[in-house]
Enzyme design. Structure first.
Site, PDB file in Angstrom:
ATOM      1  N   SER A  90       0.821  -1.203   0.000  1.00 19.77           N
ATOM      2  CA  SER A  90       0.000   0.000   0.000  1.00 19.77           C
ATOM      3  C   SER A  90       0.852   1.249   0.000  1.00 19.77           C
ATOM      4  CB  SER A  90      -0.911  -0.018   1.234  1.00 19.77           C
ATOM      5  OG  SER A  90      -1.323   1.285   1.543  1.00 19.77           O
ATOM      6  N   LYS A  91       0.457   2.157  -0.856  1.00 21.59           N
ATOM      7  CA  LYS A  91       1.149   3.434  -0.968  1.00 21.59           C
ATOM      8  C   LYS A  91       1.100   4.201   0.360  1.00 21.59           C
ATOM      9  CE  LYS A  91       2.528   7.015  -3.794  1.00 21.59           C
ATOM     10  NZ  LYS A  91       3.719   7.044  -4.609  1.00 21.59           N
TER      11      LYS A  91
END
Ligand code: GLU
Length: 484
Positions: A252-253
């Site tokens: 996840s960013k």
């Protein structure tokens, strides 16, 4: 039958690596069967839309080499390919479904729903819409709508029986209908939800195979009910497991994991990323080979080689792939890519960057690491005299003084400052001194670079630094050794 697959991202930000992998598999599947790969932008959740995200999707797919045959900016026979531009066609289908009893208008307000949800939760139950608006006679509902009352259209899920679908990876997936909620199909703003739009568009765009994340696995039976209600054939599904950062969380960013664009900017090669991503959840049959170009992937890809368990995105492995790809690049291509990074640390007027690049190519893991690998050429770093101690080379600070005193006049006497002359002159002087090669070359390299590891040996480094700078550094290091 022509195979038609689609990648259907929502423009909610950058293209994350899980998304890129879905796009890649979708592309490979279509190409493998000589079919069409289609891009559809799913932007009906306007609150989540991020400006610029659509262009970023086009750009990322192109830079990944995943050229789509149909899509918003390339056209095609089944457009438009952006859902908000198709907004007028969804209500027509929703009303058709209403007429067939598969859906109904609902006038409950958000407050009504929230209150009912809270009540259910308070009782420890999972909330489900109670179908109260389904009992409103259709004529009355139509009158209320004509009078301007806000409404949504909900799917009328049967309360008994089972809903199911077949997935290539997960097999037959079946759920009891009474566990399913009557999803909203058309929102109050007239736009469809994903739950409806994915069915309508996959049908109208003649999509034969759908690949998407497992987050849709549990909803797919409900989507199948819609296909049945319309009398349409559903596509064949492949739900893909998530890509994990490690055993405990998704990539996840939000946690700083890089996107595809980030990786490109860091100096990972597109081909290495694609190769690596392809193997995140898929393995080729009958081969140990791990290296595949995109064309080779098309040939080797087989949906039965997909893995059901989540895969872990191992950055070290990606970096290893990248280093291998760097090594295999034609030198000119490598040089062109490396040059801007070298120029961040070094003045191209002062250094033979071409030669430096030759030395670096086989040692490059990621381009963004180049500046720190070469910055010692721009300015002599501070270093510890302990570096002169090397067991295998049989050197230490005392030997180093002797070595540098030997090398200094030799270097001063060289007029043609080439690697060959440096090599020949220094090597010729060593035997008489009684020292071993390593006892001279190790200290010499430390003295002029201040680094334990450098992109080449003493002669290459001296050549790159030039005569004046080499001698200046040598003097300073002698001084340092004597004071130590
Ligand atoms: N718009 C959905 C998403 O971005 C796509 C799911 C699908 O491929 O059907 O998650």
């Amino acid at each position: 039958m022509e195979v038609r697959t689609r990648f259907a991202p929502s423009p909610t930000g950058y293209l994350h690596l899980g998304g890129l992998r879905t796009a890649l598999y979708t592309y490979l599947f279509a190409k493998k069967y000589g079919g069409k790969f289609i891009l559809r932008i799913e932007d009906t959740d306007q609150e989540r839309e991020v400006p610029g995200a659509v262009d970023l999707i086009y750009k990322s797919l192109r830079s990944a080499g995943l050229d789509y045959d149909e899509g918003p900016d390339v056209g095609g026979d089944y457009g438009p390919y952006i859902q908000t531009q198709r907004r007028d066609l969804y209500p027509k289908y929703a009303w058709e479904l209403v007429e067939r009893g598969g859906a109904y208008p609902c006038f409950c307000t958000r407050e009504d729903i929230d209150a009912a949800r809270k009540e259910a939760e308070a009782k420890g139950e999972t909330y489900k819409y109670d179908k109260r608006c389904m009992h409103i006679p259709l004529e009355e509902a139509k009158r209320r709508i004509a009078a301007g009352e806000p409404y949504v259209i909900r799917q009328n899920v049967p309360t008994t029986g089972k809903a199911s679908f077949d997935d290539i990876l997960y097999g037959h997936v079946e759920v009891d209908c009474d566990t399913l909620d009557d999803n909203v199909l058309i929102k109050a703003d007239g736009l469809p939800t994903y739950n409806f739009a994915n069915v309508i568009d996959d049908h109208l765009m003649h999509i034969t195979h759908v690949m998407r994340g497992t987050e849709y696995l549990s909803s797919a039976p409900k989507y199948n009910l819609l296909y049945e209600a319309f009398g349409w054939t559903p596509p064949i599904y492949v739900h893909l497991p998530v890509v994990m950062k490690d055993a405990s969380r998704k990539l996840s960013k939000r946690y700083g994991d890089p996107s595809f664009e980030d990786l490109l900017e860091m100096g990972y090669l597109k081909d290495a990323i694609i190769n690596f991503i392809a193997l995140l959840g898929w393995s080729p049959k009958d081969t140990d080979n791990e290296f595949f170009t995109l064309d080779e992937l098309v040939k080797a890809f087989d949906e039965h080689g997909l893995n059901k368990s989540p895969s872990i995105f191992d950055m070290t492995k990606l970096t290893w792939f990248n280093a291998e790809y760097m090594r295999k690049l034609p030198f000119e291509t490598y040089y062109e890519k490396a040059l801007p990074w070298l120029c961040k640390a070094l003045d191209p007027e002062k250094f033979d960057l071409r030669r430096l690049a030759e030395l670096l190519q086989s040692r490059t893991e990621v381009l963004n690491r180049l500046p720190e690998m070469v910055d010692f050429l721009a300015a002599m770093p501070d270093y510890d005299v302990a570096l002169y101690t090397h067991k295998k080379m049989k050197t230490n600070p005392e030997v180093a003084v002797k070595a540098l005193e030997l090398a200094k006049p030799v270097l001063e006497g060289i007029s043609d400052w080439s690697e060959a002359s440096l090599h020949d002159a220094v090597m010729a002087a060593i035997p008489e001194s009684g020292m071993k090669n390593g006892q001279v070359l190790w200290p010499l390299r430390i003295a002029i670079t201040g680094r334990e590891s450098t992109p080449g040996g003493a002669f290459e480094m001296a050549y790159l630094l030039g005569k004046d700078e080499t001698l200046r550094r040598l003097d300073a290091s002698l001084e340092k050794l004597k004071n130590a």
